[in-house]
Design a protein around this motif. Structure first.
Motif, PDB file in Angstrom:
ATOM      1  N   PHE A 227       0.799  -1.222   0.000  1.00 58.36           N
ATOM      2  CA  PHE A 227       0.000   0.000   0.000  1.00 58.36           C
ATOM      3  C   PHE A 227       0.833   1.273   0.000  1.00 58.36           C
ATOM      4  N   SER A 228       2.146   1.162  -0.027  1.00 56.63           N
ATOM      5  CA  SER A 228       2.978   2.362  -0.035  1.00 56.63           C
ATOM      6  C   SER A 228       4.276   2.079  -0.770  1.00 56.63           C
ATOM      7  N   GLY A 229       4.900   3.153  -1.196  1.00 57.16           N
ATOM      8  CA  GLY A 229       6.167   3.035  -1.897  1.00 57.16           C
ATOM      9  C   GLY A 229       5.990   3.096  -3.402  1.00 57.16           C
ATOM     10  N   PRO A 230       7.051   3.502  -4.114  1.00 54.50           N
ATOM     11  CA  PRO A 230       6.946   3.674  -5.563  1.00 54.50           C
ATOM     12  C   PRO A 230       6.953   2.344  -6.308  1.00 54.50           C
ATOM     13  N   VAL A 231       6.156   2.266  -7.350  1.00 48.89           N
ATOM     14  CA  VAL A 231       6.121   1.085  -8.204  1.00 48.89           C
ATOM     15  C   VAL A 231       5.705   1.521  -9.611  1.00 48.89           C
ATOM     16  N   MET A 232       6.357   0.938 -10.591  1.00 50.95           N
ATOM     17  CA  MET A 232       6.025   1.192 -11.989  1.00 50.95           C
ATOM     18  C   MET A 232       5.680  -0.147 -12.622  1.00 50.95           C
ATOM     19  N   ALA A 233       4.539  -0.227 -13.304  1.00 50.10           N
ATOM     20  CA  ALA A 233       4.082  -1.486 -13.891  1.00 50.10           C
ATOM     21  C   ALA A 233       3.768  -1.271 -15.362  1.00 50.10           C
ATOM     22  N   ALA A 234       3.957  -2.328 -16.168  1.00 47.26           N
ATOM     23  CA  ALA A 234       3.746  -2.212 -17.607  1.00 47.26           C
ATOM     24  C   ALA A 234       3.141  -3.491 -18.157  1.00 47.26           C
ATOM     25  N   HIS A 235       2.425  -3.341 -19.258  1.00 50.31           N
ATOM     26  CA  HIS A 235       1.664  -4.423 -19.875  1.00 50.31           C
ATOM     27  C   HIS A 235       1.617  -4.156 -21.374  1.00 50.31           C
ATOM     28  N   LEU A 236       2.164  -5.066 -22.175  1.00 51.75           N
ATOM     29  CA  LEU A 236       2.162  -4.906 -23.619  1.00 51.75           C
ATOM     30  C   LEU A 236       0.857  -5.458 -24.187  1.00 51.75           C
ATOM     31  N   ALA A 237       0.166  -4.640 -24.970  1.00 56.04           N
ATOM     32  CA  ALA A 237      -1.127  -5.040 -25.545  1.00 56.04           C
ATOM     33  C   ALA A 237      -0.887  -5.815 -26.842  1.00 56.04           C
ATOM     34  N   TRP A 238      -0.450  -7.060 -26.693  1.00 57.65           N
ATOM     35  CA  TRP A 238      -0.054  -7.836 -27.865  1.00 57.65           C
ATOM     36  C   TRP A 238      -0.150  -9.329 -27.554  1.00 57.65           C
TER      37      TRP A 238
END
Length: 726
Positions: A227-238
């Motif tokens: 619930f805390s802290g930085p996070v970057m998430a990614a998802h390729l639409a393919w």
């Protein structure tokens, strides 16, 4: 300023011939900042947590000193890093013309901006290549969509070897990347790797999204939690071959890239032709893993066909015939099974594999899409009409992209299968893959599916894809990318012709789950494994990126067909009603008490789906093998509390919920059909929850929580939380 694009004055020390300007996209909690520089591609300056309204952009100019044994001019990290002119990290694009025009440099660049989009059109005059890059922001979700298009302006063929959808900076305090591996019947196995100067890479070459290398990842810092802290998430639409890459850059940060992966010689652009990357969906949150999951889930709802009208119809309870009957179809049995399903409260009845001509096992008949005359003497209409008369929708399983060598279709058109000259075809599950780039194949498949949808009252197609692509060749050339785009086109053609028919995407369970296929379909089958213990982890992984209402989740048999493990009916049902709920067994073969339990869970699902399928998703663990999942909104939500293994403590733990409003009073009550049943000693507090409910303040629920009763392993309690109006 959500969605506000800010144009800053040129930096004071910019030369008269090299005018510099800062451009940005500002999301709800994020900032993306680029610097334009003359005719060159923009330079990355920042991507992450939202910056102040007016930071000192002037101080951001590239004042990096020249290092020893380096070029006289530093090569900054630009939006499309290119090979051959001083950029030594992995380029986002590589191409050549018969071994020439392999080095690339931009000579002209135009940048257009709006509140939600940056469009960058650039030109390599020497190699005669045009690049079009878009960065589109959905500010309410803090999701950025990156896409790159390359066009050949030259007179000779351009061979494209690599094209990433996007390349972004990742700050150096991120130190680990979480992704998934898996296999058929065991998807979404979490993998956590450290991010070091040695880099991180995942490449999928299976021809579809895959069980073992799906195109998802998230990067986190040492302080990142649920619930805390930085996070970057990614998802390729393919839904095809793809690559993800994170590597160290000497400027002091990491570079993250993602895009389709191309087979040798696959992308050959004639004069005027272009190739467009898939979209890469990236989100950042300072609110931990649950925060970034909310961003991606809510964004996916904006793309899904289920939500095109702004509202979603309630997800009907399914009964799918596969594990109940397999290939053993008999019209009378199917009618009896449909009647039993309706008695349980089922709302959609799906006839799985085994219904079409000559299909008695998996060795034959794929491609022969008409009813088996021995099993269905009068076709499927009598069964379909019986299902409809019971008040249920009728669904049918198909696998259009595949063909069995033992089929009428293959005997007549063997050249329609993907193959390579003088190579022995590689079968999987006794089947080959049809060449979807062949117009005759497209026409044949549409004709057969159109006949089914026109002549039968079909509301739903379960569309399967049960093998990897290997020799994906046409006329000797690799066509992996064209194959996916052609399959997308068939989906779209059917959607356009029959807009009221819903489609489920399945690929041996979870082999084709991505934002590309989900723009064309209404549901995905999360896994062929319905073992409830396995499903807990599979569904957790799914819900990190995608919403519960599109996640197919069924009550399976006990012992489970995929694992041989047994769980009680209540536990299996509780695990299933989190997603799009259904049943995958023959109810005629289970005792009456088990039927009554199923009916109770079906009724609970129908009562809560308008909340669990439209709200947020939060997940957490409290230790001692207890995990919880909350679905709903700030005023009303449901908590599913699972004990996965026996307790290791003398007293059961508290379950605290960090997402509640600290200033709100909540009425909490137990709502699952096991209400009143306990496995052992129970505290007074929980007894009151079970009998008449109890009030709790938000700060107590967050800071202290609710003491659980003693629970045996593989049990679930469902609690309803309702905000009390002042």
């Amino acid at each position: 300023m959500v969605g506000q694009n800010r144009h800053i004055k040129p930096t004071p020390n910019a030369s008269k011939h090299m005018i510099s300007k800062i451009i940005s996209l500002q999301g709800r909690g994020t900032s993306l900042i680029l610097e334009t520089e003359g005719n060159a591609l923009p330079i990355w300056r920042y991507f992450g947590a939202k910056l102040s309204a007016d930071p000192d952009f002037a101080s951001w100019q590239d004042t990096t000193p020249r290092a020893s044994f380096s070029l006289d001019k530093n090569q900054p990290f630009r939006t499309i890093p290119l090979f051959g002119n001083g950029w030594f990290n992995t380029p986002a694009f590589t191409a050549h013309r018969h071994g020439r025009d392999w080095a690339h440099e931009i000579s002209e660049c135009r940048v257009q901006t709006s509140n939600k989009e940056i469009s960058i059109v650039s030109l390599d005059k020497v190699a005669q290549i045009e690049f079009i890059q878009t960065i589109r922001l959905e500010p309410e979700f803090d999701v950025y969509a990156f896409q790159t298009t390359v066009k050949n302006l030259g007179s000779e063929t351009l061979n494209v070897d690599r094209l990433m959808a996007g390349s972004i900076p990742v700050q150096s305090h991120f130190n680990r990347v979480n992704s998934f591996t898996g296999r058929h019947n065991n998807e979404f196995i979490p993998v956590s790797d450290g991010i070091t100067r040695s880099g991180w890479q995942r490449i999928n070459r299976r021809g579809l999204t895959s069980h073992d290398c799906p195109p998802y990842a998230r990067v986190m810092s040492p302080t990142t939690g649920g619930f805390s802290g930085p996070v970057m998430a990614a998802h390729l639409a393919w839904s095809g071959n793809h690559e993800q890459l994170i590597e160290w850059c000497d400027y002091g940060f990491y570079i993250w890239q993602s895009g389709a992966w191309y087979a040798p010689g696959e992308i050959r652009l004639a004069t005027g032709e272009q190739i467009k990357s898939p979209e890469w969906l990236v989100s950042f949150s300072e609110n931990g893993e649950n925060g970034v999951a909310q961003n991606l889930i809510n964004h996916m709802r904006s793309l899904s066909p289920l939500w095109t009208s702004g509202q979603m119809s309630p997800r009907p309870v399914h009964l799918n015939t596969w594990e109940g009957l397999y290939f053993d179809h008999n019209e009378q049995d199917l009618m009896e099974l449909a009647s039993s399903a309706a008695d349980l409260g089922v709302e959609r009845f799906i006839v799985d594999d085994g219904w079409f001509a000559g299909r008695h096992d998996d060795t034959s008949s794929l491609g022969d899409w008409w009813a088996d005359a021995d099993k269905y003497p009068d076709g499927l209409a009598p069964l379909a009409n019986h299902v409809k008369s019971l008040g249920m929708e009728f669904g049918l399983w198909v696998e259009p992209e595949m063909v069995n060598p033992k089929s009428r279709l293959f005997e007549k058109h063997p050249q329609w299968a993907l193959q390579l000259p003088q190579r022995t075809p590689l079968e999987s599950r006794n089947q080959l893959v049809l060449d979807m780039t062949n117009r005759d194949v497209q026409n044949y498949l549409f004709e057969k599916i159109e006949s089914l949808l026109t002549n039968l009252p079909i509301d739903y197609l379960k569309w399967d894809h049960n093998r990897d692509l290997t020799q994906a060749g046409s006329d000797g050339f690799a066509v992996y990318t064209d194959q996916i785009n052609a399959s997308y086109a068939l989906f779209q053609t059917i959607r356009d012709a029959y807009p009221n028919v819903e489609i489920e995407a399945c690929a041996g369970g979870g082999g084709r789950i991505d934002a590309g296929i989900l723009r064309l379909t209404h549901r995905v089958w999360a896994s062929d494994c319905i073992d409830a213990v396995s499903r807990k982890r599979i569904q957790d992984g799914f819900l990190e990126y995608l919403p519960p209402e599109i996640m197919g989740t069924h009550i399976g048999a006990s012992p489970a067909h995929s694992t041989g493990r047994s769980q009680n009916m209540d536990f299996r049902a509780a695990m299933a009603i989190i997603g799009h709920f259904g049943i995958e067994l023959d109810p005629r073969k289970i005792p009456e008490p088990e039927k009554e339990k199923i009916k109770s869970w079906v009724n609970l699902y129908k009562n809560i789906r308008n909340i669990t399928h439209t709200g947020q998703v939060w997940r957490g663990n409290v230790g001692d093998h207890v995990a919880w999942q909350v679905l709903g909104n700030k005023d009303k939500f449901y908590a599913f509390i699972f004990r996965m293994q026996p307790t290791e403590q003398r007293f059961p733990p508290y379950v605290s919920l960090p997402m509640v409003d600290l200033r709100t009073q909540y009425f909490v009550e137990r709502v699952d059909p096991q209400k009143g049943q306990f496995d052992g000693f129970t505290g007074k507090e929980f007894l009151s929850l079970d009998s008449q409910g109890k009030k709790f303040s938000g700060d107590v629920l967050c800071q202290v929580g609710i003491r659980l009763p003693f629970m045996k392993a593989e049990r679930c309690i469902v609690l309803k939380f309702s905000a009390i109006s002042e």
